[in-house]
Structures are given as C-alpha cells and as structure tokens.
Write a protein that holds these residues in place. Sequence first.
Motif, mmCIF file in Angstrom:
data_model
loop_
_atom_site.group_PDB
_atom_site.id
_atom_site.type_symbol
_atom_site.label_atom_id
_atom_site.label_comp_id
_atom_site.label_asym_id
_atom_site.label_seq_id
_atom_site.Cartn_x
_atom_site.Cartn_y
_atom_site.Cartn_z
ATOM 1 N N UNK A 156 0.838 -1.208 0.000
ATOM 2 C CA UNK A 156 0.000 0.000 0.000
ATOM 3 C C UNK A 156 0.868 1.252 0.000
ATOM 4 N N UNK A 157 1.994 1.188 0.693
ATOM 5 C CA UNK A 157 2.900 2.336 0.703
ATOM 6 C C UNK A 157 3.444 2.642 -0.682
ATOM 7 N N UNK A 158 3.796 1.622 -1.443
ATOM 8 C CA UNK A 158 4.310 1.842 -2.795
ATOM 9 C C UNK A 158 3.217 2.379 -3.717
ATOM 10 N N UNK A 159 1.976 1.942 -3.496
ATOM 11 C CA UNK A 159 0.863 2.517 -4.265
ATOM 12 C C UNK A 159 0.697 3.994 -3.926
ATOM 13 N N UNK A 160 0.820 4.311 -2.639
ATOM 14 C CA UNK A 160 0.746 5.718 -2.233
ATOM 15 C C UNK A 160 1.864 6.519 -2.891
ATOM 16 N N UNK A 161 3.073 5.960 -2.910
ATOM 17 C CA UNK A 161 4.195 6.646 -3.564
ATOM 18 C C UNK A 161 3.885 6.895 -5.030
ATOM 19 N N UNK A 162 3.338 5.900 -5.723
ATOM 20 C CA UNK A 162 3.013 6.060 -7.139
ATOM 21 C C UNK A 162 2.041 7.218 -7.349
ATOM 22 N N UNK A 163 1.022 7.302 -6.480
ATOM 23 C CA UNK A 163 0.053 8.390 -6.601
ATOM 24 C C UNK A 163 0.701 9.737 -6.336
ATOM 25 N N UNK A 164 1.540 9.822 -5.320
ATOM 26 C CA UNK A 164 2.232 11.078 -5.021
ATOM 27 C C UNK A 164 3.081 11.524 -6.203
ATOM 28 N N UNK A 165 3.784 10.585 -6.821
ATOM 29 C CA UNK A 165 4.644 10.915 -7.956
ATOM 30 C C UNK A 165 3.823 11.411 -9.149
ATOM 31 N N UNK A 166 2.710 10.716 -9.424
ATOM 32 C CA UNK A 166 1.891 11.089 -10.576
ATOM 33 C C UNK A 166 1.228 12.443 -10.375
ATOM 34 N N UNK A 167 0.662 12.669 -9.193
ATOM 35 C CA UNK A 167 0.004 13.948 -8.920
ATOM 36 C C UNK A 167 1.022 15.087 -8.930
ATOM 37 N N UNK A 180 10.886 10.148 -2.239
ATOM 38 C CA UNK A 180 11.383 8.948 -2.930
ATOM 39 C C UNK A 180 12.341 8.178 -2.026
ATOM 40 N N UNK A 181 13.232 8.902 -1.349
ATOM 41 C CA UNK A 181 14.190 8.241 -0.478
ATOM 42 C C UNK A 181 13.542 7.529 0.687
ATOM 43 N N UNK A 182 12.487 8.113 1.263
ATOM 44 C CA UNK A 182 11.865 7.512 2.439
ATOM 45 C C UNK A 182 11.104 6.237 2.070
ATOM 46 N N UNK A 183 10.568 6.160 0.857
ATOM 47 C CA UNK A 183 9.826 4.969 0.442
ATOM 48 C C UNK A 183 10.731 3.892 -0.159
ATOM 49 N N UNK A 184 11.786 4.297 -0.863
ATOM 50 C CA UNK A 184 12.601 3.335 -1.606
ATOM 51 C C UNK A 184 13.984 3.111 -1.028
ATOM 52 N N UNK A 185 14.455 3.975 -0.136
ATOM 53 C CA UNK A 185 15.807 3.842 0.384
ATOM 54 C C UNK A 185 16.814 4.581 -0.475
ATOM 55 N N UNK A 186 18.009 4.780 0.080
ATOM 56 C CA UNK A 186 18.975 5.656 -0.598
ATOM 57 C C UNK A 186 19.555 5.033 -1.866
ATOM 58 N N UNK A 187 19.664 3.681 -1.920
ATOM 59 C CA UNK A 187 20.251 3.069 -3.112
ATOM 60 C C UNK A 187 19.338 3.254 -4.326
ATOM 61 N N UNK A 188 18.062 2.961 -4.164
ATOM 62 C CA UNK A 188 17.141 3.148 -5.291
ATOM 63 C C UNK A 188 16.922 4.627 -5.584
ATOM 64 N N UNK A 189 17.085 5.471 -4.570
ATOM 65 C CA UNK A 189 17.015 6.903 -4.816
ATOM 66 C C UNK A 189 18.097 7.330 -5.804
ATOM 67 N N UNK A 190 19.306 6.805 -5.638
ATOM 68 C CA UNK A 190 20.391 7.145 -6.565
ATOM 69 C C UNK A 190 20.071 6.655 -7.978
ATOM 70 N N UNK A 191 19.455 5.473 -8.081
ATOM 71 C CA UNK A 191 19.016 4.989 -9.394
ATOM 72 C C UNK A 191 18.020 5.971 -10.011
ATOM 73 N N UNK A 192 17.068 6.433 -9.197
ATOM 74 C CA UNK A 192 16.069 7.386 -9.694
ATOM 75 C C UNK A 192 16.730 8.665 -10.185
ATOM 76 N N UNK A 193 17.724 9.159 -9.469
ATOM 77 C CA UNK A 193 18.398 10.393 -9.873
ATOM 78 C C UNK A 193 19.150 10.214 -11.192
ATOM 79 N N UNK A 194 19.831 9.074 -11.338
ATOM 80 C CA UNK A 194 20.569 8.818 -12.584
ATOM 81 C C UNK A 194 19.607 8.747 -13.761
#
Length: 374
Positions: free
Chosen positions: A99-110, A308-322
Amino acid sequence: MVFAGVFGLLVGSFSNVLIWRLPRGESVAFPPSHCPKCDHRLSPLDLVPVVSWLGLGGRCRYCRAPIKARYPVVELLTGAGYAAIAALFPLTTFGAGTLGLMLLFTLLLVASAIDLDTYTIPDELTLPGVALGLALAWLNTRSGAAEAGGLPTLAGAVQGALLGAGLLVTIDLIGSWVLRRFRERQYPEQPTGYQQIALALLAGAWLGPWWGLAAALASAALNLASRRVVRIPELVTLGGFLVSVALGGTGFGPGLILMVQGALAAAGAAALVAGVYWWLRREPESEADAPFDPSAMGFGDVKLAAVIGVFLGWERLLVALVVAVVAGAVLGLVQLALRSENRVKFGPYLALGAVVALIWGGGLVAAYWGMLGL
C-alpha cells in the motif's frame, strides 16, 4: 491484480481532484465534484473512471465544455501502476509496504501533473508524504516485511529521506552560488533557509548529521532572537564544505565517505525543517512578486527527493536520480534538435526515475554491487 487495478482507477479519479484543487488552494473534500466551467455538480454517472469520459465524448454533460484527456489518462496510469505493484510486491509478502508503494506512485503522478501545469510541487503532497513514508517504514520493520521484501527499515527510510533531500539541496546550493558568480545571497531567508542549510552542510561533514542540524537550528534561533538575519558567508560554509571534501579525499578527518554522508544528511535534515517551517508560516499573498536569488533547482524537487528516499531507500534513490538526469538530457537534446522550448521541470523526470527504480532498481543495485565484487 484485478482488484488493485480497479482500486487504482478509483484513486486516479481522486488524483484528478488533487491535481486541479491543490494548486488553487481549494479543499479536496468540499464542495463535491463539479464542472470547473459551469460549476454544475456532477452525478455518480459522471464520475465513473474512464467510462464516463468516453461515454460523454470528452465533454461536460451540462454545458458541453471540453474535458481534458488528462483525466482518463491519469486514471488509466494509476490503475495500471497499482496492478503492476500488486504483481511485483504481493500484499501477502509485503503487507503495508504494498500500500505504501501505491501511495508513492500516486504522489509521484500527482506531483508530476501539477509540476507540468504550474512549475510547482505542493508541500501538501511532499511533506505529509515523508511522514507517511516513515510511518509505513516503521510498520514494515515491525512486521518483518522490510527484511523479506527489500523495502527500507525505519532507519533506512530516515537515511533515504535525509540523503535524498540533502543531495538535491546541495546541488541547488552550489549551482546557485555559481549562477551568482560566487556572490553572497541578496535575499537570505528569515529565520531559516538556505544559509542555515549551508551551515548544516559544513558542520555535518565534520560532526555528523545531527550536530549539523543542531548548528542550523542554533543559527535560526539566533536570527529569531536578534530579529534580523545574521549572515553566514557562503565563502565560509559552501567554500568550507568543498575544502573539507578535498581534505577528506586525502584521508584527513573522518574520511571522504563519512564526511559526504554526514554533510548531505545534515543538509537534508535542515532542508526538511525549513520546508516544514515555511509550509506552516506560508503567507496568503502570492510569492510570484517576492525578490529571489537565482536558483539551480526548485525546492519542491528537494522535498520530492526526500519522499522517494523515504519509500525506496537511498540506493534506489540514486538509481532514480541517474535515470532522471539521463531522461532530462535525452529529451533536452530532442527538443534542441526540434528547436522547441523545454518547458518540463525536473520534477516529472525525478518521478519517472523513481518508477524505474521501483520496478528495476533492486536488480540494478544488485548488479552494480556485483560488478564491484561486494
């Protein structure tokens, strides 16, 4: 998956309400859904996701004003995104994390849709999003879903939020300093703002993130007590940070990695504190005419990176930034070739990078560590 997809369609319909009302400062609950053109209240038949738009031919039933195609697109994207999350992160394994990842998806889209329209990302999305992410990380840690599914624990979520905000605000600080040709800020914020974040950056490099945050809070308290801005020269804070990193690279002090981590986390903590302060103290009048110094990045992007960092962690955050940087560069080159103006801010690219990191980030991070033999 089917249930998640249908649920996503309904959430997508509510997301359209957020996209329209949040930038205008309207309540998301009252009044009930209505046509923005004729203000006629919409009936339940007008609100069926996707189907109503298709059945009405993309026009209001009452005044025949056109309805943007964005409405069904947001609903379809949310439905597809929720179904994909249900498939990749089963509720039976991840529990509240799904449910948290679904919430993240909605936050990102909005956030992306609003950023495309207004070039801003509302604090009402990002700052509560960080708090919700921390709460869900605590639940994941208690239930064991974090260890079982690779989601961040509470400690990892805190680290991800601080490093996400800290990395982007540091880019903004140094980039803005360069844009000003290393001159001091003309309009420092009172009592807390970029000067305090820069101080946290320097102090965090040597003392760690929490002492860096304490230095920023002490500076803000001094501003409040003196009722004026007590300037902290950026030549000292930003220049000192760059010198500190150079010294850390030679083995001096705590070491390069610890210094960079401490500095970014301290800057991220100070940025989030400043963000909450200015959100609560927001003035009713428009900020468009307020004086400002050149900025290399919007502060909304800083808070979105924390989400993004709080939901996915710092490693995936770096992937998102790249991914965000590469996507922005590719689209920029395409627009340059077509001689069209680039009107897309960094927020939508960052959201796209987060979706890529959500789906493929775990494999990419594992492959990277494998290449390093770790």
